[in-house]
Design a protein around this motif. Structure first.
Motif, mmCIF file in Angstrom:
data_model
loop_
_atom_site.group_PDB
_atom_site.id
_atom_site.type_symbol
_atom_site.label_atom_id
_atom_site.label_comp_id
_atom_site.label_asym_id
_atom_site.label_seq_id
_atom_site.Cartn_x
_atom_site.Cartn_y
_atom_site.Cartn_z
ATOM 1 N N GLU A 32 33.566 52.218 24.493
ATOM 2 C CA GLU A 32 32.150 52.649 24.615
ATOM 3 C C GLU A 32 31.974 54.396 23.829
ATOM 4 O OE1 GLU A 32 33.000 51.118 27.491
ATOM 5 O OE2 GLU A 32 31.615 49.471 27.333
ATOM 6 N N HIS A 64 31.613 39.636 30.005
ATOM 7 C CA HIS A 64 30.778 40.540 31.250
ATOM 8 C C HIS A 64 30.003 41.052 29.875
ATOM 9 C CE1 HIS A 64 29.349 42.922 34.835
ATOM 10 N NE2 HIS A 64 28.632 42.872 33.587
ATOM 11 N N GLU A 117 35.142 35.459 36.584
ATOM 12 C CA GLU A 117 34.465 36.174 36.298
ATOM 13 C C GLU A 117 35.759 36.082 34.556
ATOM 14 O OE1 GLU A 117 33.321 40.383 36.510
ATOM 15 O OE2 GLU A 117 32.898 40.658 34.579
ATOM 16 N N GLU A 141 44.528 49.685 39.020
ATOM 17 C CA GLU A 141 43.653 48.672 40.585
ATOM 18 C C GLU A 141 43.920 48.602 41.404
ATOM 19 O OE1 GLU A 141 40.842 46.522 39.136
ATOM 20 O OE2 GLU A 141 40.465 45.986 37.293
ATOM 21 N N MET A 195 45.345 37.774 36.721
ATOM 22 C CA MET A 195 44.160 36.954 36.883
ATOM 23 C C MET A 195 43.353 38.920 36.664
ATOM 24 S SD MET A 195 42.097 34.598 37.377
ATOM 25 C CE MET A 195 42.568 33.297 37.776
ATOM 26 N N PHE A 224 26.354 43.706 28.602
ATOM 27 C CA PHE A 224 25.932 44.986 28.790
ATOM 28 C C PHE A 224 24.850 45.245 28.448
ATOM 29 C CE2 PHE A 224 29.705 45.118 30.710
ATOM 30 C CZ PHE A 224 30.022 45.146 32.166
ATOM 31 N N THR A 262 38.425 50.941 28.510
ATOM 32 C CA THR A 262 36.812 50.143 27.800
ATOM 33 C C THR A 262 36.679 51.796 26.773
ATOM 34 O OG1 THR A 262 34.933 49.713 28.054
ATOM 35 C CG2 THR A 262 35.241 50.834 29.830
ATOM 36 N N GLY A 320 44.619 42.203 36.576
ATOM 37 C CA GLY A 320 45.760 43.076 36.229
ATOM 38 C C GLY A 320 45.664 44.688 35.755
ATOM 39 N N ARG A 357 43.868 49.234 33.062
ATOM 40 C CA ARG A 357 42.995 50.043 34.670
ATOM 41 C C ARG A 357 43.822 50.187 35.847
ATOM 42 N NH1 ARG A 357 37.235 46.867 33.837
ATOM 43 N NH2 ARG A 357 37.135 48.004 31.427
HETATM 44 C C1 P5A Z 1 32.651 45.287 28.402
HETATM 45 C C2 P5A Z 1 33.544 45.386 27.085
HETATM 46 C C3 P5A Z 1 33.768 46.492 30.410
HETATM 47 O O1 P5A Z 1 34.845 46.390 30.228
HETATM 48 N N1 P5A Z 1 33.397 46.956 28.255
HETATM 49 C C4 P5A Z 1 33.417 46.418 26.846
HETATM 50 C C5 P5A Z 1 32.431 46.376 29.353
HETATM 51 N N2 P5A Z 1 33.586 45.116 31.016
HETATM 52 S S1 P5A Z 1 34.228 44.383 31.812
HETATM 53 O O2 P5A Z 1 33.206 44.112 33.014
HETATM 54 O O3 P5A Z 1 35.108 45.402 32.735
HETATM 55 O O4 P5A Z 1 35.336 43.949 31.687
HETATM 56 C C6 P5A Z 1 34.988 43.097 30.567
HETATM 57 C C7 P5A Z 1 36.311 41.733 31.098
HETATM 58 O O5 P5A Z 1 37.136 42.198 31.516
HETATM 59 C C8 P5A Z 1 38.088 41.312 31.985
HETATM 60 N N3 P5A Z 1 39.343 42.247 33.232
HETATM 61 C C9 P5A Z 1 40.546 42.219 33.315
HETATM 62 N N4 P5A Z 1 40.917 41.255 33.501
HETATM 63 C C10 P5A Z 1 41.891 41.381 33.857
HETATM 64 N N5 P5A Z 1 42.283 42.344 34.616
HETATM 65 C C11 P5A Z 1 41.341 43.282 34.916
HETATM 66 N N6 P5A Z 1 42.276 43.890 36.133
HETATM 67 C C12 P5A Z 1 40.260 43.200 34.261
HETATM 68 N N7 P5A Z 1 39.281 43.951 34.594
HETATM 69 C C13 P5A Z 1 38.307 43.099 33.679
HETATM 70 C C14 P5A Z 1 37.114 40.307 33.028
HETATM 71 O O6 P5A Z 1 37.102 38.960 32.882
HETATM 72 C C15 P5A Z 1 35.736 41.146 32.186
HETATM 73 O O7 P5A Z 1 34.638 39.970 32.291
#
Ligand code: P5A
Length: 425
Positions: free
Chosen positions: A115, A272, A269, A146, A154, A274, A113, A156, A144
């Protein structure tokens, strides 16, 4: 975007094989339709059909971002560790962060991310209160690590995100921007044919005190939603106050909803947002000078859309046992022409005329491959282009063309003129 494509020249390796780790429909269908190819756990290559859908989604997002005055940038995907040490998140982010050491022993990371980087750009270039509010956004790859990457793209490890960052002079302005982006997200998802449900959320690793998730209803979703049925029909303004929460926040004893009003469904989701005030601006000493030369630390927010996840979410929402059913706004092509008998002169003649006329206005995938009729029809249903123009030798000899709607399976018989007229509107 290329408007006309011959399937024989188009790289869409469809297949009947389903990998054993594909547990949900969107994952199975993306593999079978030749949209993605797995590189490693949670890491995928994106093939042409998927790229076309990504581009459609990105275009809608960018148009809506421009309407609210956001500026598009590309932050670098690799960031120096110092930025995150400054904000205090370097250690807190833990094992999800992919840390990189370069040849000079410099510490870097692949962006999960941005920020810190947005705040860094802000403090380098924006010096006066007159330049606020500012919104920067990008659509870029994230990583990330994960613990449990699953369900294909979905969840990743490498994924595409739209991420935006806002800087405002005071709390009121920050709240206005938050509201503006909230509404623009509703519009963005609705333009893709989706019904977004904004739920009041926790802000987790991003931090802060006002947050909404945008959820799409799907039985395979990882979240359980409790919401007022009004959400499904409310306008953008009303959606900010209609009751909707995830199971973590729901308490039946304090719920404001009657039994009739409450709906419980699974959701995915896809976005998102904030608001987190001065968390980063203060930690990273990012400020502008006010009217009297005083230091003002901007009030910030960040706003995310899971662009690559959206493709899977759209497929979860729109598919049947035969394949994908793309909403028109994000379909990889508008129309597919199925020439069922590529050696028959009449069929070829009609197919050529159809694509000559329609490719002026529409994006067309012309299936000219020499494969069986059954395979051609199955692939068309699998790939899910909204309209199929089916040209078979028997009907063609009577100048009849079949037009099939992928969503309803309804077939209409037309002649060439009527068909052209149908898509010229
Ligand atoms: C918002 C923008 C953030 O990272 N920082 C910059 C804030 N938010 S979040 O909720 O963590 O991620 C935003 C959206 O990214 C998607 N997402 C993912 N998609 C696929 N694989 C993943 N591992 C994953 N992680 C997050 C989601 O849709 C999430 O709402």
């Amino acid at each position: 975007m290329v408007k006309l494509m011959l399937f024989s020249k188009f790289f869409a390796p469809t297949s009947k094989d389903i990998p054993s780790d594909a547990k949900i429909a969107s994952h199975r269908l993306m593999i079978r339709a030749g949209m993605i190819s797995k590189t490693a756990s949670g890491i995928y290559c994106w093939l042409p059909l998927a790229v076309r859908v990504l581009e459609k989604i990105e275009k809608i997002i960018c148009e809506e971002q421009e309407k609210i005055g956001a500026n598009k940038v590309f932050f670098s995907t690799i960031q120096p560790a110092e930025l995150w040490i400054e904000s205090g998140r370097y250690d807190a982010y833990g094992k999800e962060m992919l840390r990189i050491t370069d040849r000079k022993n410099g510490q870097f990371l692949y962006s999960p991310t941005n920020e810190e980087q947005a705040t860094d750009i802000f403090r380098k270039y924006i010096k006066s209160y007159k330049e606020l509010p500012t919104i920067l956004y990008q659509i870029h790859w994230k990583f990330r690590d994960e613990i449990r990457p699953r369900f294909g793209v979905m969840r990743g490890r490498e994924f595409l995100m739209k991420d935006g960052y806002s800087f405002a002079l005071d709390y009121n302005d920050a709240k206005e921007i938050y509201k503006k982006i909230f509404k623009s997200y509703i519009k963005t998802f609705r333009r893709m044919g989706l019904t977004p449900i904004p739920v009041q959320a926790d802000s987790g690793a991003i931090g802060g005190n006002m947050s909404h998730e945008f959820q799409i209803l799907a039985n395979t979703g990882e979240s359980t939603l409790y919401f007022d049925k009004k959400v499904l029909t409310a306008n953008e303004e009303e959606l900010m106050t209609v009751f909707a929460v995830t199971d973590e926040k729901y308490n039946s004893k304090t719920s404001p909803l009657s039994e009739e009003a409450l709906q419980i469904s699974k959701g995915i989701e896809v976005g998102h947002i904030f608001y987190f005030g001065k968390k980063y601006s203060e930690a990273m000493n990012a400020f502008v000078l006010g009217e009297k030369g005083e230091k003002i630390y901007p009030e910030m927010g960040s706003y995310g859309i899971g662009v690559s996840r959206l493709i899977a979410a759209i497929i979860e929402a729109f598919h049947d046992e035969r394949g994908i059913i793309w909403p028109e706004a994000v379909a990889p092509f508008d129309i597919t022409i199925l020439n069922l008998h590529t050696k028959n002169e009449k069929c070829c003649d009609i197919a050529n005329k159809v694509y000559e006329f329609l490719s002026k206005q529409k994006e067309i995938l012309y299936d000219d491959r020499e494969i069986s009729v059954g395979e051609k029809l199955c692939d068309a249903d699998l790939i899910g282009i909204p309209w199929q123009i089916i040209i078979g030798q028997k009907k063609a000899s009577q100048n009849i063309i079949e037009l099939k709607n992928r969503s309803t399976s309804e077939i209409t018989e037309l002649n060439l003129d009527k068909l052209i007229e149908r898509f010229s509107k």
